[in-house]
Write an enzyme that holds these catalytic residues in place. Structure first.
Site, PDB file in Angstrom:
ATOM      1  N   ASP A  54       0.852  -1.189   0.000  1.00 37.34           N
ATOM      2  CA  ASP A  54       0.000   0.000   0.000  1.00 37.34           C
ATOM      3  C   ASP A  54       0.887   1.238   0.000  1.00 37.34           C
ATOM      4  O   ASP A  54       1.770   1.371   0.844  1.00 37.34           O
ATOM      5  CB  ASP A  54      -0.891  -0.015   1.248  1.00 37.34           C
ATOM      6  CG  ASP A  54      -2.012   1.008   1.169  1.00 37.34           C
ATOM      7  OD1 ASP A  54      -2.339   1.461   0.052  1.00 37.34           O
ATOM      8  OD2 ASP A  54      -2.561   1.350   2.228  1.00 37.34           O
TER       9      ASP A  54
ATOM     10  N   TYR B 240       1.200   5.657  -0.445  1.00 37.06           N
ATOM     11  CA  TYR B 240       0.726   6.824   0.309  1.00 37.06           C
ATOM     12  C   TYR B 240       0.984   8.016  -0.602  1.00 37.06           C
ATOM     13  O   TYR B 240       1.703   8.925  -0.270  1.00 37.06           O
ATOM     14  CB  TYR B 240       1.556   6.893   1.604  1.00 37.06           C
ATOM     15  CG  TYR B 240       1.122   7.845   2.677  1.00 37.06           C
ATOM     16  CD1 TYR B 240      -0.136   7.772   3.257  1.00 37.06           C
ATOM     17  CD2 TYR B 240       2.011   8.811   3.158  1.00 37.06           C
ATOM     18  CE1 TYR B 240      -0.495   8.628   4.280  1.00 37.06           C
ATOM     19  CE2 TYR B 240       1.661   9.662   4.179  1.00 37.06           C
ATOM     20  CZ  TYR B 240       0.398   9.568   4.748  1.00 37.06           C
ATOM     21  OH  TYR B 240       0.059  10.414   5.777  1.00 37.06           O
TER      22      TYR B 240
ATOM     23  N   HIS C 292      -3.790  13.909   0.558  1.00 37.80           N
ATOM     24  CA  HIS C 292      -4.048  13.046   1.716  1.00 37.80           C
ATOM     25  C   HIS C 292      -2.888  13.105   2.708  1.00 37.80           C
ATOM     26  O   HIS C 292      -3.096  13.270   3.918  1.00 37.80           O
ATOM     27  CB  HIS C 292      -4.270  11.608   1.248  1.00 37.80           C
ATOM     28  CG  HIS C 292      -4.393  10.617   2.370  1.00 37.80           C
ATOM     29  ND1 HIS C 292      -5.468  10.583   3.220  1.00 37.80           N
ATOM     30  CD2 HIS C 292      -3.548   9.637   2.804  1.00 37.80           C
ATOM     31  CE1 HIS C 292      -5.304   9.620   4.112  1.00 37.80           C
ATOM     32  NE2 HIS C 292      -4.143   9.029   3.888  1.00 37.80           N
TER      33      HIS C 292
ATOM     34  N   ARG D 256       0.697  15.769  13.006  1.00 37.45           N
ATOM     35  CA  ARG D 256       2.029  16.265  13.343  1.00 37.45           C
ATOM     36  C   ARG D 256       2.040  17.782  13.441  1.00 37.45           C
ATOM     37  O   ARG D 256       1.743  18.337  14.492  1.00 37.45           O
ATOM     38  CB  ARG D 256       3.055  15.748  12.329  1.00 37.45           C
ATOM     39  CG  ARG D 256       3.442  14.291  12.557  1.00 37.45           C
ATOM     40  CD  ARG D 256       4.607  13.879  11.693  1.00 37.45           C
ATOM     41  NE  ARG D 256       4.338  14.096  10.277  1.00 37.45           N
ATOM     42  CZ  ARG D 256       3.678  13.217   9.515  1.00 37.45           C
ATOM     43  NH1 ARG D 256       3.274  12.083  10.002  1.00 37.45           N
ATOM     44  NH2 ARG D 256       3.443  13.480   8.243  1.00 37.45           N
TER      45      ARG D 256
ATOM     46  N   ASP E 133      -9.406   0.355   1.436  1.00 36.56           N
ATOM     47  CA  ASP E 133      -8.450  -0.110   2.434  1.00 36.56           C
ATOM     48  C   ASP E 133      -8.964   0.291   3.821  1.00 36.56           C
ATOM     49  O   ASP E 133      -8.519   1.265   4.413  1.00 36.56           O
ATOM     50  CB  ASP E 133      -7.077   0.521   2.138  1.00 36.56           C
ATOM     51  CG  ASP E 133      -5.970  -0.139   2.913  1.00 36.56           C
ATOM     52  OD1 ASP E 133      -6.067  -1.336   3.208  1.00 36.56           O
ATOM     53  OD2 ASP E 133      -4.991   0.566   3.228  1.00 36.56           O
TER      54      ASP E 133
ATOM     55  N   TYR F  98       1.236   2.583  15.528  1.00 34.24           N
ATOM     56  CA  TYR F  98       2.009   2.730  14.286  1.00 34.24           C
ATOM     57  C   TYR F  98       3.460   3.174  14.449  1.00 34.24           C
ATOM     58  O   TYR F  98       4.261   3.040  13.527  1.00 34.24           O
ATOM     59  CB  TYR F  98       1.267   3.635  13.290  1.00 34.24           C
ATOM     60  CG  TYR F  98       1.515   5.115  13.431  1.00 34.24           C
ATOM     61  CD1 TYR F  98       2.390   5.774  12.552  1.00 34.24           C
ATOM     62  CD2 TYR F  98       0.875   5.862  14.404  1.00 34.24           C
ATOM     63  CE1 TYR F  98       2.594   7.136  12.663  1.00 34.24           C
ATOM     64  CE2 TYR F  98       1.083   7.218  14.524  1.00 34.24           C
ATOM     65  CZ  TYR F  98       1.941   7.852  13.655  1.00 34.24           C
ATOM     66  OH  TYR F  98       2.163   9.198  13.764  1.00 34.24           O
TER      67      TYR F  98
ATOM     68  N   LYS G 203      -4.881  -1.826   9.974  1.00 27.80           N
ATOM     69  CA  LYS G 203      -5.076  -1.908   8.520  1.00 27.80           C
ATOM     70  C   LYS G 203      -5.328  -3.321   8.028  1.00 27.80           C
ATOM     71  O   LYS G 203      -5.963  -3.506   6.984  1.00 27.80           O
ATOM     72  CB  LYS G 203      -3.803  -1.412   7.810  1.00 27.80           C
ATOM     73  CG  LYS G 203      -3.481   0.037   8.062  1.00 27.80           C
ATOM     74  CD  LYS G 203      -4.365   0.924   7.237  1.00 27.80           C
ATOM     75  CE  LYS G 203      -3.911   2.364   7.328  1.00 27.80           C
ATOM     76  NZ  LYS G 203      -4.733   3.220   6.503  1.00 27.80           N
TER      77      LYS G 203
ATOM     78  N   THR H  23      -4.803   6.440  -0.064  1.00 26.70           N
ATOM     79  CA  THR H  23      -6.043   7.224  -0.122  1.00 26.70           C
ATOM     80  C   THR H  23      -5.921   8.341  -1.150  1.00 26.70           C
ATOM     81  O   THR H  23      -4.922   9.058  -1.169  1.00 26.70           O
ATOM     82  CB  THR H  23      -6.338   7.825   1.261  1.00 26.70           C
ATOM     83  OG1 THR H  23      -6.352   6.756   2.199  1.00 26.70           O
ATOM     84  CG2 THR H  23      -7.660   8.559   1.280  1.00 26.70           C
TER      85      THR H  23
HETATM   86 CA    CA Z   1      -4.273   2.704   2.674  1.00 25.51          CA
END
Ligand code: CA
Length: 428
Positions: free
Chosen positions: A133, A135, A140, A149, A240, A251, A260, A356
């Site tokens: 997957d 990113y 996103h 953050r 997802d 994480y 996930k 995403t």
């Molecule tokens: Ca994902």
């Protein structure tokens, strides 16, 4: 031009206005009837096309494809024949379904090769070997960075230099229609140092697309960016599913894990890269410039409209997101080249998801995390209820389609209904 892509083609099979499956699409999938074993199929209008029968009736005779390729519960072996063969199959289908065809007498065979799509079961089409997957949507990644953050440094320093990704879980990828049990796991209550265990409270979807690998490499090989498209067979819709509260606690430092890997939903049709050829567009300008191994030429993004609906139990659906695959900052060729630049081998049937896919405006955000801005805003449903995250009984529907020159190439749907968490944590 690929024969099957000709926008002027019409079929003798009736294709309803707005169908995802005109003669120019001809995706590949797997179906079974109540009396038959799984077989490879394509689609036109409201019908699946039984490719095992089409082959048995000798329409592909000159292509010399082993019979077992189509009497198969996955399309992996079919994809592995290579694009010359799979393109020839799709072109041949477009010939025999063409309203002007006179050579094949295919109309006489209709009763042997078509099934109504709503009377068969569409199965997961790929034996998925590995799942990665990415990113790769800058919108996103920026939104998540602002929320979790620092608004001033929303993107991590590496983000514009490499397509960030992680290795996901292939075993829990399911086909559209499969119900999803709300996951349970550890969460950290606000202002607490002690985690608690229980059903996920912040269940989310992620609007993504996946691409599927049709050719393998050997350990140590790198797919150069100019050749990356040769390895990518086609695309599907991908949800997802994500448990935000579980994800947030677990994480650091190694990334997504149980938040996930409980489920991802794919659409049942693999739309070929051949069929998507007319919908290429340029991607966003990449600034700063990427390292040479990630430099590419030509149009590598695709104009694919995407929509997400949430349908509460017993109620009508509400559209909560409208996005587009063309927003992706990193394209599929860059993702695959980066994935293999260290010598990581890939296999037929590997699945790579985009991450995403959010656009610039709130209406185009691809997750409830962003739409509700971490639960600070509610989304109004058509039935009068509100959502910040997903409720038990909600059905999430992802749709995707391309449109140009009067041709609509659709992906069907990726649908999943959320069931309540089990009371016990044991196998019954
Ligand atoms: Ca994902």
């Amino acid at each position: 031009m690929i024969r099957a892509n000709n926008p002027t083609l019409k079929s003798w099979v009736e294709v309803p206005e707005g169908s995802d499956f005109p003669i120019q699409n001809l995706p590949f999938g797997i179906f079974k009837t109540k009396d038959s074993e799984p077989r490879v199929c394509s689609a036109i209008g409201g019908y699946v096309i039984d490719l095992a029968k089409v082959n048995d009736l000798a329409f592909f005779a000159d292509l010399k494809i082993p019979r077992a390729i189509f009497y198969n519960q996955y399309i992996n072996d079919f994809m592995a024949l290579g694009k010359d063969v799979t393109r020839a199959v799709r072109d041949r289908l477009s010939e025999i379904l063409d309203e002007n065809e006179t050579k094949w007498n295919s109309r006489d065979m209709a009763e042997h090769i078509f099934y109504k799509m709503d009377e068969v079961e569409l199965l997961i089409p790929i034996n998925i070997r590995d799942y990665t997957d990415f990113y790769s949507s800058i919108e996103h990644a920026t939104n998540v960075g602002i929320m979790f953050r620092d608004p001033a440094n929303a993107l991590m320093p590496n983000w514009k230099h490499l397509p960030v990704g992680y290795h996901g879980r292939a075993s829990s990828i399911v086909v559209s229609g499969t119900e999803i049990k709300r996951p349970k796991g550890q969460q950290i209550p606000k202002d607490s140092k002690q985690p608690v265990f229980g059903p996920c409270k912040l269940l989310d979807f992620e609007l993504e697309m996946g691409f599927v690998i049709g050719q393998k490499t050997n350990l140590g090989d790198t797919v150069p960016i100019q050749a990356a498209e040769d390895f990518i067979f086609g695309m599907c819709l991908f949800n997802d599913w994500s448990a935000r509260d579980i994800q947030k606690w677990e994480y650091v430092p190694l990334g997504p894990f149980l938040g996930k890997n409980f489920a991802s939903t794919m659409s049942p049709w693999i739309v070929t890269m051949d069929a998507l050829e007319p919908f290429r567009v340029s991607g966003p300008v990449q600034d700063p410039p990427v390292l040479p191994y990630l430099e590419y030429e030509g149009e590598k993004n695709y104009d694919i409209k995407l929509a997400v609906k949430i349908q509460p139990d017993g109620s009508e659906p509400t559209v909560v997101s409208e996005s587009n695959f063309k927003y992706m900052y990193w394209n599929m060729s860059q993702q695959l080249t980066h994935h293999t630049v260290n010598g990581c081998n890939i296999n037929v049937g590997d699945m790579y998801a985009s991450g995403t896919i959010s656009g610039k405006t709130p209406e185009s955000y691809g997750s409830m995390l962003e739409i509700s801005w971490q639960g600070t805003k509610s989304v109004q449903m058509a039935d009068g209820t509100e959502r910040k995250f997903l409720a038990d009984g909600d059905t999430v529907v992802i749709e995707g389609w391309c449109e140009k020159d009067g041709v609509r190439i659709g992906f069907g749907e990726a649908v999943g209904k959320v069931l309540p968490a089990d009371k016990e944590n044991l196998i019954a």
